[in-house]
Write an enzyme that holds these catalytic residues in place. Structure first.
Site, PDB file in Angstrom:
ATOM      1  N   HIS A 145      -7.749   5.007 -23.534  1.00 54.81           N
ATOM      2  CA  HIS A 145      -6.979   5.162 -22.297  1.00 54.81           C
ATOM      3  C   HIS A 145      -6.878   6.643 -21.916  1.00 54.81           C
ATOM      4  O   HIS A 145      -7.132   7.019 -20.767  1.00 54.81           O
ATOM      5  CB  HIS A 145      -5.586   4.563 -22.487  1.00 54.81           C
ATOM      6  CG  HIS A 145      -4.654   4.789 -21.338  1.00 54.81           C
ATOM      7  ND1 HIS A 145      -4.773   4.124 -20.134  1.00 54.81           N
ATOM      8  CD2 HIS A 145      -3.593   5.632 -21.195  1.00 54.81           C
ATOM      9  CE1 HIS A 145      -3.817   4.527 -19.308  1.00 54.81           C
ATOM     10  NE2 HIS A 145      -3.092   5.440 -19.927  1.00 54.81           N
ATOM     11  N   ASP A 244       4.965  -1.300 -19.003  1.00 53.16           N
ATOM     12  CA  ASP A 244       5.555  -0.043 -18.526  1.00 53.16           C
ATOM     13  C   ASP A 244       4.968   0.272 -17.143  1.00 53.16           C
ATOM     14  O   ASP A 244       4.107   1.130 -16.996  1.00 53.16           O
ATOM     15  CB  ASP A 244       5.245   1.067 -19.536  1.00 53.16           C
ATOM     16  CG  ASP A 244       6.134   2.273 -19.340  1.00 53.16           C
ATOM     17  OD1 ASP A 244       7.215   2.137 -18.742  1.00 53.16           O
ATOM     18  OD2 ASP A 244       5.749   3.367 -19.809  1.00 53.16           O
TER      19      ASP A 244
HETATM   20 MN    MN Z   1       3.868   4.086 -20.541  1.00 50.25          MN
END
Ligand code: MN
Length: 438
Positions: A145, A244
């Site tokens: 990521h 998130d």
């Molecule tokens: Mn996050």
């Protein structure tokens, strides 16, 4: 040293028949904790443990006084509307209660007839947050990521020099962490187009999810006393699924020089069940750092971390558009990865967070950071899936997406499988995006 004990025995079955069905998320080897009450009732929220398609009401169980006297304080703590007092108890207490629950729910238990009346169908309950989350820290532990996101900003140098030396993190906000099923309005914020002279205020146009693992801290440490990497299991209570949500366009304008702020704190959603660290023992693996990469400093390195530091948790993301919901389609899977690809381990996050003397407290929460695997079908965000919004993807019903639209719901699920172990599941986390309030 093996972390396995009799509660992980794959031959164990439960007198709750639904717990013995293959592919069940909550067999007797799992026994995760949540805070619940009957849906739509005015009952007090209290602790519960999942078994099959039922929840064992821990307040009702405590009142029955069936367990050994030394377990009653733990059961009473689990009867409260938040699990913090139980989580603050020593690891040996968490483990002793798990063993007693395992024995009480096992096929042939003499307690079956007493306990049966304390079971409630999960279909009939609603959840609250499992504990009062004091502080929330968000890490950035997926190198796949971090590399992809970094390459959007710095194609020649995607990873900053500190990435391979320490688990990067920032302090988030706990007040807007909500339980699965809590829908929220698209955030409004300040953004600035590259071609514009001035920013404007308006609804986020690049709303994204982040597929993370949530980590609940149990027993805390004294301020000034770091947690040794070899002892972190005494502090890690358990894990959940964590979305998130992120406003990429707000983040792009606001994040320099101090990092994420309003792009991250408008909503974050947790799954209701805390899968205990003990239940995850069969799914732990060796944690390895490639020989060509810097080896971690001594405080981030240890025998236990090397042999059992990694968790193989399968993570899946589904998107359900408003049209799919109208057509009663559950949602379409868009990506799948595993927490095992994380560059930094949970033990390293705990050791690093406290090396300066920072004190963790029962109920503190870590986000692992978006978890992405090495390939495009394993990414944990739409930012990666659509190359920062340059491409779109088409769904089976013909709709296409670059970022999330109003009415979209994101559903994340997770499970663990391993040779010689019973599959356990995390359940799921879901929330739907409502239109911005303007
Ligand atoms: Mn996050």
């Amino acid at each position: 040293m093996s972390l396995l004990n009799q509660t992980h025995n794959p031959d164990l079955t439960s007198w709750v028949a639904s717990a013995n069905v293959a592919e069940c998320d909550f067999p007797i080897q799992n026994l995760p904790f949540a805070i619940f009450r009957r849906a739509g009732s005015a009952e007090a929220f209290r602790g519960g443990v999942a078994i099959g398609d039922k929840v064992l009401d821990l307040a009702a169980l405590a009142a029955l006084n069936l367990f050994a006297e030394n377990l009653q304080p733990a059961l009473r703590a689990c009867s409260q509307s938040q699990l913090n007092d139980f989580m603050a108890m020593p690891q040996a207490t968490w483990s002793a209660l798990r063993l007693a629950l395992s024995q009480a729910l096992a096929t042939g238990s003499a307690l079956q007839s007493s306990i049966e009346a304390t079971l409630i169908a999960q279909a009939d309950i609603e959840f609250d947050l499992p504990c009062k989350i004091g502080d929330y820290t968000d890490f950035y532990t997926s190198i796949h990521h971090a590399t992809t996101i970094g390459s959007f900003f710095r194609p020649d140098n995607p990873l900053l020099p500190n990435y391979k030396w320490l688990p990067i993190g920032y302090h988030g906000r706990s007040s807007s962490i909500t339980i699965s099923g809590t829908d929220f309005h698209r955030p409004v914020g300040q953004t600035k187009a590259a071609t514009a002279d001035e920013p404007t205020l308006g609804p986020c146009k690049r709303l994204d999810y982040e597929m993370e693992v949530g980590i609940y801290i149990g027993a805390g440490n004294e301020m000034g006393s770091p947690i040794n990497i070899e002892q972190t299991d005494q502090y890690v209570f358990g894990m959940c699924l964590f979305n998130d949500w992120s406003a990429r366009d707000i983040q792009g304008w606001e994040y320099q020089p101090l990092g994420p702020f309003l792009a991250k704190n408008f909503a974050s959603t947790v799954s209701p069940w805390i899968i205990t660290n003990e239940a995850l023992a069969p799914f732990r693996q060796a944690w390895q750092r490639q020989k060509s990469d810097p080896q971690p400093l001594a405080y981030l390195s240890g025998q236990q971390n090397s042999t059992l530091g990694s968790y193989d948790i399968q993570l899946e993301v589904s998107l359900q558009t408003a049209n799919m919901r109208s057509a009663q389609i559950e949602g379409q899977k868009i990506t799948r990865t595993s927490f095992k690809h994380s560059y930094w381990s949970v033990a390293q996050m705990v050791a690093h967070h406290t090396v300066n003397g920072c004190n963790l407290q029962a109920g503190d929460f870590f986000g692992s950071g978006t978890q992405s695997g090495p390939s495009l079908d394993q990414v944990g965000s739409m930012m990666e899936l659509t190359s920062a919004g340059k491409t779109s993807f088409t769904l089976e019903n013909g709709e296409s997406r670059t970022f999330l639209e109003d009415g979209d719901a994101i559903i994340m699920s997770g499970f663990c499988v391993a040779e010689g172990a019973t599959r356990i599941g995390f359940g799921s986390v879901k929330a739907t995006i409502l239109p911005a309030k303007t």
